[in-house]
Motif scaffolding. Structure first.
Motif: not given
Length: 110
Positions: A9-11, A51-53, A58-59, A106-109
């Motif tokens: 969970c992230w806030v 928040v979703l973007s 990020g995580p 794919r580039h995010a991996f």
């Protein structure tokens, strides 16, 4: 949510005000089931998409596939997911929810 558990969970905060939260329940190495909540008095002003973007850039990159379930009459959540690049399965699930699926580029991996 304890660190290292399949659920994380992230806030999202603005100063000392809670804006929203994102929770993901991991299912294997590939898929995470996503829940997003925005502070009720901030809804309808773009905070959910922000928040979703931020999570996706990020995580969220740790999850190759993210899936959420949305009530068909929840126009704000549908618009938020659409804005952030989620695809919608053509048929509701067995409980009548619309399934929104996001596949990490794919580039995010790395």
């Amino acid at each position: 949510v304890p660190n290292g558990e399949p659920a994380r969970c992230w806030v999202a905060m603005q100063g000392d005000q809670l804006i929203g939260e994102v929770q993901v329940d991991r299912d294997g190495a590939e898929r995470g089931y996503l829940d997003l909540a925005v502070c009720p008095d901030l809804r309808g002003r773009g905070f959910g998409a922000a928040v979703l973007s931020a999570f996706l850039s990020g995580p969220g990159q740790a999850y190759p596939i993210l899936e959420g379930r949305i009530e068909p009459d929840n126009a704000a959540s549908l618009a938020c997911c659409r804005h952030c690049g989620f695809a919608f399965l053509p048929e509701p699930d067995a409980d009548g929810f619309i399934q929104a699926v996001y596949k990490m580029p794919r580039h995010a991996f790395g």
